[in-house]
Design a protein around this motif. Structure first.
Motif, mmCIF file in Angstrom:
data_model
loop_
_atom_site.group_PDB
_atom_site.id
_atom_site.type_symbol
_atom_site.label_atom_id
_atom_site.label_comp_id
_atom_site.label_asym_id
_atom_site.label_seq_id
_atom_site.Cartn_x
_atom_site.Cartn_y
_atom_site.Cartn_z
ATOM 1 N N LEU A 1 -21.750 20.375 -11.283
ATOM 2 C CA LEU A 1 -21.683 21.295 -12.418
ATOM 3 C C LEU A 1 -22.959 22.126 -12.532
ATOM 4 C CD1 LEU A 1 -20.102 18.822 -15.005
ATOM 5 C CD2 LEU A 1 -18.923 20.507 -13.585
ATOM 6 N N ASP A 2 -24.061 21.629 -11.947
ATOM 7 C CA ASP A 2 -25.332 22.360 -11.994
ATOM 8 C C ASP A 2 -25.394 23.490 -10.968
ATOM 9 O OD1 ASP A 2 -26.163 20.557 -13.932
ATOM 10 O OD2 ASP A 2 -27.131 19.226 -12.476
ATOM 11 N N ALA A 3 -24.401 23.546 -10.064
ATOM 12 C CA ALA A 3 -24.410 24.576 -9.030
ATOM 13 C C ALA A 3 -23.987 25.939 -9.554
ATOM 14 C CB ALA A 3 -23.490 24.164 -7.879
ATOM 15 N N SER A 4 -23.486 26.000 -10.766
ATOM 16 C CA SER A 4 -23.007 27.255 -11.341
ATOM 17 C C SER A 4 -24.127 28.283 -11.397
ATOM 18 C CB SER A 4 -22.455 26.991 -12.748
ATOM 19 O OG SER A 4 -22.073 28.190 -13.370
ATOM 20 N N ARG A 5 -23.824 29.502 -10.919
ATOM 21 C CA ARG A 5 -24.824 30.569 -10.886
ATOM 22 C C ARG A 5 -24.556 31.571 -12.006
ATOM 23 N NH1 ARG A 5 -27.111 31.098 -5.420
ATOM 24 N NH2 ARG A 5 -28.003 33.093 -6.081
ATOM 25 N N PRO A 6 -25.556 31.898 -12.805
ATOM 26 C CA PRO A 6 -25.394 32.985 -13.785
ATOM 27 C C PRO A 6 -25.092 34.299 -13.075
ATOM 28 C CG PRO A 6 -27.373 31.697 -14.236
ATOM 29 C CD PRO A 6 -26.883 31.261 -12.892
ATOM 30 N N ASN A 7 -24.251 35.119 -13.694
ATOM 31 C CA ASN A 7 -23.857 36.390 -13.074
ATOM 32 C C ASN A 7 -25.057 37.238 -12.684
ATOM 33 O OD1 ASN A 7 -21.543 35.289 -14.235
ATOM 34 N ND2 ASN A 7 -20.637 37.284 -14.625
ATOM 35 N N GLU A 8 -26.095 37.222 -13.501
ATOM 36 C CA GLU A 8 -27.228 38.108 -13.249
ATOM 37 C C GLU A 8 -28.057 37.691 -12.040
ATOM 38 O OE1 GLU A 8 -28.348 35.337 -16.760
ATOM 39 O OE2 GLU A 8 -26.613 36.519 -16.082
ATOM 40 N N THR A 9 -27.781 36.526 -11.449
ATOM 41 C CA THR A 9 -28.527 36.101 -10.270
ATOM 42 C C THR A 9 -27.841 36.503 -8.963
ATOM 43 O OG1 THR A 9 -27.462 33.926 -10.083
ATOM 44 C CG2 THR A 9 -29.372 34.099 -11.556
ATOM 45 N N VAL A 10 -26.651 37.095 -9.065
ATOM 46 C CA VAL A 10 -25.900 37.470 -7.870
ATOM 47 C C VAL A 10 -25.548 38.949 -7.932
ATOM 48 C CG1 VAL A 10 -23.857 37.027 -6.460
ATOM 49 C CG2 VAL A 10 -24.903 35.146 -7.748
ATOM 50 N N LYS A 11 -26.004 39.715 -6.932
ATOM 51 C CA LYS A 11 -25.679 41.148 -6.894
ATOM 52 C C LYS A 11 -24.277 41.367 -6.350
ATOM 53 C CE LYS A 11 -27.186 45.652 -5.204
ATOM 54 N NZ LYS A 11 -26.890 46.292 -6.515
ATOM 55 N N CYS A 12 -23.939 40.699 -5.239
ATOM 56 C CA CYS A 12 -22.604 40.814 -4.660
ATOM 57 C C CYS A 12 -22.397 39.695 -3.653
ATOM 58 C CB CYS A 12 -22.378 42.180 -4.016
ATOM 59 S SG CYS A 12 -23.463 42.539 -2.613
ATOM 60 N N TYR A 13 -21.164 39.561 -3.201
ATOM 61 C CA TYR A 13 -20.819 38.528 -2.219
ATOM 62 C C TYR A 13 -20.017 39.156 -1.095
ATOM 63 C CZ TYR A 13 -18.494 34.578 0.004
ATOM 64 O OH TYR A 13 -18.020 33.678 0.924
ATOM 65 N N LEU A 14 -20.392 38.825 0.154
ATOM 66 C CA LEU A 14 -19.710 39.340 1.341
ATOM 67 C C LEU A 14 -19.187 38.184 2.179
ATOM 68 C CD1 LEU A 14 -22.398 41.951 2.469
ATOM 69 C CD2 LEU A 14 -20.341 42.408 1.110
ATOM 70 N N GLU A 15 -18.055 38.395 2.832
ATOM 71 C CA GLU A 15 -17.493 37.354 3.684
ATOM 72 C C GLU A 15 -16.774 37.985 4.869
ATOM 73 O OE1 GLU A 15 -14.522 33.428 3.394
ATOM 74 O OE2 GLU A 15 -15.227 34.428 1.563
ATOM 75 N N LEU A 16 -17.044 37.459 6.063
ATOM 76 C CA LEU A 16 -16.290 37.825 7.247
ATOM 77 C C LEU A 16 -15.374 36.666 7.600
ATOM 78 C CD1 LEU A 16 -17.364 39.632 10.445
ATOM 79 C CD2 LEU A 16 -16.313 37.379 10.666
ATOM 80 N N HIS A 17 -14.139 36.981 7.971
ATOM 81 C CA HIS A 17 -13.160 35.927 8.238
ATOM 82 C C HIS A 17 -12.175 36.420 9.288
ATOM 83 C CE1 HIS A 17 -10.564 32.468 7.328
ATOM 84 N NE2 HIS A 17 -11.543 32.016 6.571
ATOM 85 N N ILE A 18 -11.608 35.493 10.036
ATOM 86 C CA ILE A 18 -10.479 35.866 10.881
ATOM 87 C C ILE A 18 -9.308 36.224 9.970
ATOM 88 C CG2 ILE A 18 -11.199 34.498 12.864
ATOM 89 C CD1 ILE A 18 -9.171 32.346 11.980
ATOM 90 N N GLU A 19 -8.448 37.119 10.447
ATOM 91 C CA GLU A 19 -7.352 37.588 9.593
ATOM 92 C C GLU A 19 -6.374 36.475 9.241
ATOM 93 O OE1 GLU A 19 -3.361 40.358 9.723
ATOM 94 O OE2 GLU A 19 -4.784 40.522 11.363
ATOM 95 N N GLN A 20 -6.126 35.547 10.167
ATOM 96 C CA GLN A 20 -5.125 34.486 10.010
ATOM 97 C C GLN A 20 -3.702 35.045 9.948
ATOM 98 O OE1 GLN A 20 -7.394 32.628 6.545
ATOM 99 N NE2 GLN A 20 -6.803 30.796 7.668
ATOM 100 N N GLY A 21 -3.518 36.233 10.434
ATOM 101 C CA GLY A 21 -2.216 36.877 10.493
ATOM 102 C C GLY A 21 -2.190 37.803 11.693
ATOM 103 N N PRO A 22 -1.062 38.439 11.988
ATOM 104 C CA PRO A 22 -0.899 39.190 13.231
ATOM 105 C C PRO A 22 -1.174 40.686 13.159
ATOM 106 C CG PRO A 22 1.229 38.901 12.185
ATOM 107 C CD PRO A 22 0.222 38.247 11.282
ATOM 108 N N VAL A 23 -1.462 41.232 11.986
ATOM 109 C CA VAL A 23 -1.458 42.685 11.816
ATOM 110 C C VAL A 23 -2.482 43.389 12.710
ATOM 111 C CG1 VAL A 23 -1.798 44.577 10.188
ATOM 112 C CG2 VAL A 23 -0.552 42.523 9.474
#
Length: 412
Positions: free
Chosen positions: A174-196
């Motif tokens: 429960l202590d891992a929660s981050r206040p909004n003002e400490t995070v500017k943005c979040y980025l993630e790269l992932h495999i599509e997991q689909g065929p498109v």
């Protein structure tokens, strides 16, 4: 700037050996010895790159680059997960973490100045040993003591007991929660997991929306009876109720859904399950998905009305339990444009597309703008030892992430 592709390739191959078994699959489920071995490996890579590293209360691994000038600014986060489903492939989740590691390492090597701290997050239990997205839910403030105490895996082990056995206080999650003002943005790269992307021969996908979903466990109850002596017009056949509903799925999507809608009956069990007995009960799942919350509501209403009508017509009783609900989220328009700008600079063939699978980014959207990059999945396969992405597509996706991260980190 470009990544060190040979280093990234070596890291992918090394991590893929941790938890690999004779059947070719990777078994690195959350909070198991093999997953802890992978954690130690990742920490060692961060240390070799002179990147500060620590664990938070939810057992997320966090690598951080900051200096005296930007230390108090909100951080740009990049991440995914290194836990797997049983009999997994090498890339789902792990690729996003390793690309993030490579990006931070290259920025550190080049001594680039950034206006914001940069953090790599390897989230714990994304794949669902204890429900899924445990680490990202913790960071985004979506855990509570009840969720911790009710989380049990398929073997009946309680999350709180597993964490205690590992020497961790489960309530520190429960202590891992981050206040909004400490995070500017979040980025993630992932495999599509689909065929498109694979079918269209594209290098990368720029994610516009991440699907929401609801899952039901449905029960239709009629009357079990002899298969030979019960006339067809006098039966209360629960299976026929399921068959009727399955045939209604295309109509439900046509009338109430969109191009992004998905409606799936993934498992079903007949009772009593005898070849010479009319099924008196059937239990089955419904998985419904769309990127629009209003469409999801319409799909939910349509499923309920359709099943109620079938039950009345067949003389059945209809009950259901809503197992889970995840709200759809839209990726941030500014981040999408930044990714697209860099894709054009790198002469990459791309597509703006929705994600039909849920991701940690979906949880992080609660506290910060998000952006996602997809790379192609060969033949659309994921959660399998046959999961793969061509090396040149991995390199292009990683370079796109690196240059997007640099742009976002140097501009307000």
């Amino acid at each position: 700037m470009t990544i060190n592709f040979e280093r990234l390739k070596a890291n992918i191959n090394e991590l893929a050996q941790i938890g690999k078994q004779e059947d070719g699959g990777i078994y690195r489920m959350a909070f198991t010895p093999k997953e802890y071995e992978a954690r130690a490996w990742l920490e060692n890579q961060l240390c070799q790159g002179n990147i500060d590293c620590h664990w938070d209360g939810a057992l997320n691994i966090i690598g951080r680059i900051a200096d005296d000038k930007n230390e108090k600014q909100p951080a740009i986060l990049i991440g995914s997960h290194i836990d797997t489903v049983p009999n997994a492939g090498a890339l789902d989740g792990a690729l996003g973490v390793l690309v993030g590691l490579e990006c931070l390492t290259r920025i550190k090597e080049e001594k680039l100045t950034t206006k914001f701290p940069l953090e790599l997050l390897a989230f714990s239990d994304e794949e669902g040993r204890f429900g899924g997205m445990f680490g990202s839910r913790a960071v985004s403030g979506q855990l509570n003591p009840g969720i911790l105490e009710e989380s049990i895996d398929l073997d009946g082990q309680a999350l709180v007991d597993v964490l205690k056995d590992l020497g961790h206080d489960p309530y520190q999650a429960l202590d891992a929660s981050r206040p909004n003002e400490t995070v500017k943005c979040y980025l993630e790269l992932h495999i599509e997991q689909g065929p498109v992307l694979d079918v269209e021969d594209l290098s990368v996908g720029i994610v516009s929306d991440i699907t929401g979903l609801f899952k039901w466990q449905v029960q239709l109850t009629g009357a079990a009876n002899h298969a030979g002596t019960t006339p067809m017009d006098l039966r209360k056949d629960a299976f026929m109720g399921l068959a009727d509903f399955a045939h209604e799925i295309p109509r439900i999507i046509d009338e109430n859904g969109s191009e992004a809608s998905r409606l799936t009956v993934g498992n079903a069990t007949l009772y009593p399950g005898s070849a010479n007995t009319v099924p008196g009960k059937v239990e089955f799942s419904i998985d419904a998905r769309d990127v629009n919350p209003e469409v999801l509501k319409e799909l939910k209403t349509a499923c309920r009305k359709t099943l109620s009508a079938i039950a009345r017509r067949r003389g059945l009783q209809f009950d259901f339990t809503e197992v889970s609900v995840i709200e759809p989220v839209a990726c941030d328009d500014h981040i999408q444009k930044s990714i697209e700008k860099q894709a054009k600079k790198l002469n990459q063939r791309y597509k703006i597309m929705p994600s039909g699978a849920a991701h940690d980014a979906q949880m992080m959207a609660k506290i910060a703008p998000i952006g996602m990059i997809f790379v192609p999945s060969k033949n659309g396969i994921s959660h399998s030892p046959h999961e793969w992405t061509d090396w040149h597509h991995i390199e292009q996706g990683a370079n796109l992430m690196l240059n997007t991260l640099i742009e976002l980190s140097q501009n307000d």
